[in-house]
Design an enzyme around this catalytic site. Structure first.
Site, PDB file in Angstrom:
ATOM      1  N   THR A 259      55.039  43.643  38.486  1.00 25.04           N
ATOM      2  CA  THR A 259      54.890  44.682  38.800  1.00 25.04           C
ATOM      3  C   THR A 259      55.492  45.213  39.804  1.00 25.04           C
ATOM      4  O   THR A 259      56.227  44.597  40.899  1.00 25.04           O
ATOM      5  CB  THR A 259      53.054  45.761  38.843  1.00 25.04           C
ATOM      6  N   ASP A 260      55.763  46.224  40.348  1.00 21.18           N
ATOM      7  CA  ASP A 260      56.790  46.704  41.569  1.00 21.18           C
ATOM      8  C   ASP A 260      55.224  46.525  42.554  1.00 21.18           C
ATOM      9  O   ASP A 260      56.286  46.427  43.841  1.00 21.18           O
ATOM     10  CB  ASP A 260      57.461  48.329  41.702  1.00 21.18           C
ATOM     11  N   GLU A 261      54.752  46.677  42.061  1.00 20.27           N
ATOM     12  CA  GLU A 261      53.541  45.871  43.529  1.00 20.27           C
ATOM     13  C   GLU A 261      53.718  45.090  44.252  1.00 20.27           C
ATOM     14  O   GLU A 261      53.447  44.655  45.730  1.00 20.27           O
ATOM     15  CB  GLU A 261      52.696  46.142  42.862  1.00 20.27           C
TER      16      GLU A 261
ATOM     17  N   LYS B 271      49.633  39.303  41.549  1.00 19.60           N
ATOM     18  CA  LYS B 271      50.743  39.241  40.795  1.00 19.60           C
ATOM     19  C   LYS B 271      51.760  38.168  40.957  1.00 19.60           C
ATOM     20  O   LYS B 271      52.860  38.065  40.417  1.00 19.60           O
ATOM     21  CB  LYS B 271      50.843  40.665  40.397  1.00 19.60           C
TER      22      LYS B 271
ATOM     23  N   TYR C 196      44.902  42.868  44.157  1.00 21.25           N
ATOM     24  CA  TYR C 196      45.726  43.152  43.235  1.00 21.25           C
ATOM     25  C   TYR C 196      47.254  42.527  43.105  1.00 21.25           C
ATOM     26  O   TYR C 196      47.353  41.865  41.813  1.00 21.25           O
ATOM     27  CB  TYR C 196      45.868  44.162  42.099  1.00 21.25           C
TER      28      TYR C 196
HETATM   29  P1  NAD Z   1      44.634  46.822  30.943  1.00 16.15           P
HETATM   30  O1  NAD Z   1      44.439  46.685  32.102  1.00 16.15           O
HETATM   31  O2  NAD Z   1      45.144  48.328  29.809  1.00 16.15           O
HETATM   32  O3  NAD Z   1      45.217  45.966  29.651  1.00 16.15           O
HETATM   33  C1  NAD Z   1      45.123  44.027  30.661  1.00 16.15           C
HETATM   34  C2  NAD Z   1      44.391  43.258  29.054  1.00 16.15           C
HETATM   35  O4  NAD Z   1      44.504  41.626  29.261  1.00 16.15           O
HETATM   36  C3  NAD Z   1      43.170  43.666  28.237  1.00 16.15           C
HETATM   37  O5  NAD Z   1      43.246  44.392  26.821  1.00 16.15           O
HETATM   38  C4  NAD Z   1      42.196  43.300  28.551  1.00 16.15           C
HETATM   39  O6  NAD Z   1      41.346  42.904  27.606  1.00 16.15           O
HETATM   40  C5  NAD Z   1      42.817  41.764  28.783  1.00 16.15           C
HETATM   41  N1  NAD Z   1      42.792  40.459  29.385  1.00 16.15           N
HETATM   42  C6  NAD Z   1      42.313  40.968  30.500  1.00 16.15           C
HETATM   43  N2  NAD Z   1      41.338  39.191  31.090  1.00 16.15           N
HETATM   44  C7  NAD Z   1      42.318  38.818  30.105  1.00 16.15           C
HETATM   45  C8  NAD Z   1      42.070  37.132  29.972  1.00 16.15           C
HETATM   46  N3  NAD Z   1      41.323  36.025  29.985  1.00 16.15           N
HETATM   47  N4  NAD Z   1      41.979  36.267  29.224  1.00 16.15           N
HETATM   48  C9  NAD Z   1      43.050  37.917  27.729  1.00 16.15           C
HETATM   49  N5  NAD Z   1      42.904  38.666  27.707  1.00 16.15           N
HETATM   50  C10 NAD Z   1      42.449  39.014  28.597  1.00 16.15           C
HETATM   51  O7  NAD Z   1      46.625  46.859  32.001  1.00 16.15           O
HETATM   52  P2  NAD Z   1      47.668  47.100  31.874  1.00 16.15           P
HETATM   53  O8  NAD Z   1      47.837  48.605  32.844  1.00 16.15           O
HETATM   54  O9  NAD Z   1      48.119  46.844  29.723  1.00 16.15           O
HETATM   55  O10 NAD Z   1      48.962  46.203  32.442  1.00 16.15           O
HETATM   56  C11 NAD Z   1      49.709  45.129  30.986  1.00 16.15           C
HETATM   57  C12 NAD Z   1      50.264  44.365  31.946  1.00 16.15           C
HETATM   58  O11 NAD Z   1      51.302  45.078  32.895  1.00 16.15           O
HETATM   59  C13 NAD Z   1      49.639  43.656  33.323  1.00 16.15           C
HETATM   60  O12 NAD Z   1      50.252  42.427  33.996  1.00 16.15           O
HETATM   61  C14 NAD Z   1      49.949  44.294  34.632  1.00 16.15           C
HETATM   62  O13 NAD Z   1      50.061  43.747  35.952  1.00 16.15           O
HETATM   63  C15 NAD Z   1      51.226  44.969  34.477  1.00 16.15           C
HETATM   64  N6  NAD Z   1      52.007  46.365  34.661  1.00 16.15           N
HETATM   65  C16 NAD Z   1      50.917  47.410  34.822  1.00 16.15           C
HETATM   66  C17 NAD Z   1      51.533  49.266  34.580  1.00 16.15           C
HETATM   67  C18 NAD Z   1      51.185  50.060  35.159  1.00 16.15           C
HETATM   68  O14 NAD Z   1      50.873  50.838  35.387  1.00 16.15           O
HETATM   69  N7  NAD Z   1      49.681  49.999  34.221  1.00 16.15           N
HETATM   70  C19 NAD Z   1      52.622  48.768  35.723  1.00 16.15           C
HETATM   71  C20 NAD Z   1      53.761  47.238  35.747  1.00 16.15           C
HETATM   72  C21 NAD Z   1      52.801  46.228  35.373  1.00 16.15           C
HETATM   73  O1  DAU Z   2      52.904  50.849  39.976  1.00 19.36           O
HETATM   74  C1  DAU Z   2      52.781  49.892  39.119  1.00 19.36           C
HETATM   75  C2  DAU Z   2      50.936  49.779  39.256  1.00 19.36           C
HETATM   76  O2  DAU Z   2      51.197  51.030  39.235  1.00 19.36           O
HETATM   77  C3  DAU Z   2      50.422  48.753  38.050  1.00 19.36           C
HETATM   78  O3  DAU Z   2      50.996  46.948  38.589  1.00 19.36           O
HETATM   79  C4  DAU Z   2      49.209  48.272  37.882  1.00 19.36           C
HETATM   80  O4  DAU Z   2      48.360  47.607  37.340  1.00 19.36           O
HETATM   81  C5  DAU Z   2      48.778  50.068  37.707  1.00 19.36           C
HETATM   82  O5  DAU Z   2      46.906  50.145  37.670  1.00 19.36           O
HETATM   83  C6  DAU Z   2      49.198  51.421  38.799  1.00 19.36           C
HETATM   84  O6  DAU Z   2      48.328  51.287  40.035  1.00 19.36           O
HETATM   85  P1  DAU Z   2      48.851  52.178  41.287  1.00 19.36           P
HETATM   86  O7  DAU Z   2      47.416  51.777  41.894  1.00 19.36           O
HETATM   87  O8  DAU Z   2      49.900  52.869  41.310  1.00 19.36           O
HETATM   88  O9  DAU Z   2      47.125  53.257  40.093  1.00 19.36           O
HETATM   89  P2  DAU Z   2      46.142  54.336  39.611  1.00 19.36           P
HETATM   90  O10 DAU Z   2      46.425  54.802  39.083  1.00 19.36           O
HETATM   91  O11 DAU Z   2      44.727  53.422  40.603  1.00 19.36           O
HETATM   92  O12 DAU Z   2      46.529  54.648  41.586  1.00 19.36           O
HETATM   93  C7  DAU Z   2      47.600  55.802  41.098  1.00 19.36           C
HETATM   94  C8  DAU Z   2      47.758  56.862  42.106  1.00 19.36           C
HETATM   95  O13 DAU Z   2      46.828  57.535  42.518  1.00 19.36           O
HETATM   96  C9  DAU Z   2      47.039  56.017  43.840  1.00 19.36           C
HETATM   97  O14 DAU Z   2      48.191  56.203  44.894  1.00 19.36           O
HETATM   98  C10 DAU Z   2      46.220  55.567  44.080  1.00 19.36           C
HETATM   99  C11 DAU Z   2      46.168  57.318  43.410  1.00 19.36           C
HETATM  100  N1  DAU Z   2      44.369  57.688  42.781  1.00 19.36           N
HETATM  101  C12 DAU Z   2      44.318  56.918  42.495  1.00 19.36           C
HETATM  102  C13 DAU Z   2      43.154  56.897  41.275  1.00 19.36           C
HETATM  103  C14 DAU Z   2      42.401  56.595  40.177  1.00 19.36           C
HETATM  104  C15 DAU Z   2      43.318  58.698  42.893  1.00 19.36           C
HETATM  105  O15 DAU Z   2      44.199  59.378  44.359  1.00 19.36           O
HETATM  106  N2  DAU Z   2      42.447  59.361  42.597  1.00 19.36           N
HETATM  107  C16 DAU Z   2      42.057  58.274  41.953  1.00 19.36           C
HETATM  108  O16 DAU Z   2      40.947  58.287  41.513  1.00 19.36           O
END
Ligand code: NAD
Ligand code: DAU
Length: 350
Positions: free
Chosen positions: A131-133, A160, A156
């Site tokens: 992730t970019d985080e 990562k 988190y």
């Molecule tokens: P998500 O939370 O929707 O899905 C995570 C999945 O992993 C779920 O299906 C869960 O059941 C499974 N899981 C969790 N713990 C497990 C374990 N111990 N064994 C097997 N499976 C397990 O997550 P997402 O948003 O789809 O993110 C997927 C990946 O991409 C993550 O690695 C996250 O860090 C990365 N990522 C997410 C975003 C985003 O915006 N959502 C952006 C950049 C990177």
């Molecule tokens: O940048 C990549 C990441 O983006 C991934 O690695 C993470 O898995 C994914 O969850 C996401 O992280 P963020 O923390 O940026 O996403 P989130 O949707 O939780 O929040 C987006 C922005 O909105 C953040 O600045 C917090 C704000 N927010 C979030 C929620 C849930 C609110 O203001 N209100 C809310 O209720």
């Protein structure tokens, strides 16, 4: 089957789009989706491909190393695309040990099993979805490149970043043919409504307050999830072992501007009077340590591998809203049961 690919976390948000793409585009690959089915995993996300002959689902935990080793023996994987993770920043603030276990130890288990099966065989691929985080918060005007120092700020992102360091260590120490990509915020169908966009869509539909953290000034870069899946496909097939790629939408939004835009779109879609949804906006106590801005430079991915996003943000957000409105049963299922307790704990009195 020409290749056997393990996708972890394939029942989650991004994983489900990656699995669908690989199953449909590569009928000669065996795609094994390993998922523990935590609250975030949902097999409903994959109903349309579950009976395809090249798809196998395995319910398993990446913390069970012996089982992972057994699956490597049984399926003789040629590649791993590792998405399984605890993914929500807010949950990491109250439950950091779960994030450390799943995101760090879970990744290490996959690296151990990959190294035991492949050694440094360059025909294999271990691909870490990061992730970019991990870069921390971007300073004014600057964007993260692949050489920006790692500087995670939340539990988190610390987990990562630690996983990324282990991947690099396995490449460096053992020659494991490993890749890493770091993407910005995804949005789209199947997104669990704890994250900003689907939570706001759900609350607008149900006339609940729209909780904006702090002043809503934080900036995120948003990418449609299918475009993340296409980038993963390109990197998995074309990148050189040891490489790192940033993935982003070149699409920065302040949270409050995004929420207001979404409100206007939802008013149109739900045929409510203009301004109805915006009245639900409620400013709440900020997230502790809230990173101000994420901004990603994905020039390397575009110039090396020719990747580009397929939709604009406006198109992707409309597709997303349409999907949630057409899939009311999905939304209702995932917001029943444990979700209500989570929501009350996270938002009441905030
Ligand atoms: P998500 O939370 O929707 O899905 C995570 C999945 O992993 C779920 O299906 C869960 O059941 C499974 N899981 C969790 N713990 C497990 C374990 N111990 N064994 C097997 N499976 C397990 O997550 P997402 O948003 O789809 O993110 C997927 C990946 O991409 C993550 O690695 C996250 O860090 C990365 N990522 C997410 C975003 C985003 O915006 N959502 C952006 C950049 C990177
Ligand atoms: O940048 C990549 C990441 O983006 C991934 O690695 C993470 O898995 C994914 O969850 C996401 O992280 P963020 O923390 O940026 O996403 P989130 O949707 O939780 O929040 C987006 C922005 O909105 C953040 O600045 C917090 C704000 N927010 C979030 C929620 C849930 C609110 O203001 N209100 C809310 O209720």
């Amino acid at each position: 089957m020409s290749q056997s690919i393990l996708v972890t976390g394939g029942a989650g948000f991004i994983g489900s789009h990656v699995v669908r793409r690989l199953v449909n585009r590569y009928p000669d690959y065996r795609i094994v989706n390993l998922d523990k089915l935590t609250y975030a995993g949902n097999l409903e996300n994959l109903r349309d491909i579950e009976n395809k002959p090249n798809y196998t689902f395995v319910k398993a935990d990446i913390l069970d190393l012996e089982n992972i080793r057994a699956l490597f023996r049984d399926f003789k994987f040629d590649g791993v695309i590792h998405l399984a993770a605890e993914s929500h920043v807010d949950r990491s603030l109250t439950n950091p040990t779960e994030f450390s276990a799943t995101n760090i130890t879970g990744t290490l288990h996959l690296l151990i099993a990959s190294k035991e099966s492949w050694g440094s065989d360059k025909r294999k691929r271990y691909y870490q979805i990061s992730t970019d985080e991990v870069y921390g918060s971007a300073h004014d005007g600057s964007k993260f490149t692949e050489t920006t120092p790692i500087d995670p700020k939340s539990p988190y992102s610390a987990s990562k970043a630690s996983a990324d360091h282990f991947v690099h260590a396995y490449f460096n120490s053992f020659g494991l043919p490993a890749l890493i990509s770091r993407c910005s915020n995804n949005y789209g169908p199947n997104h669990f409504p704890e994250k900003l966009i689907p939570l706001m869509i759900h609350n607008i539909i149900t006339h609940k307050p729209l909780p904006v953290y702090g002043k809503g000034e934080n900036v995120r870069d948003w990418l449609f999830v299918e475009d993340h899946a296409s980038a993963i496909d390109a990197i998995f097939h074309k990148a050189t072992p040891g490489s790192v790629y940033n993935i982003g939408g070149n699409n920065e939004w302040k949270n409050i501007d995004l929420v207001k835009y979404l409100c206007r779109l939802m008013d149109q879609k739900l045929q409510r009077a203009d301004g109805t949804s915006e009245k639900l906006i409620t400013y709440v106590t900020d997230r502790p340590g809230h990173d101000l801005r994420y901004a990603i430079d994905s020039t390397k991915l575009q110039s090396d591998l020719g990747w580009k996003p397929s939709v604009t943000f406006e198109q992707g957000l409309e597709k997303t809203v349409d999907w949630y409105l057409a899939n009311a049963a999905w939304l209702s299922n995932v917001t029943s049961g444990a979700y209500q307790a989570y929501y009350n704990k996270m938002y009441s009195g905030r």
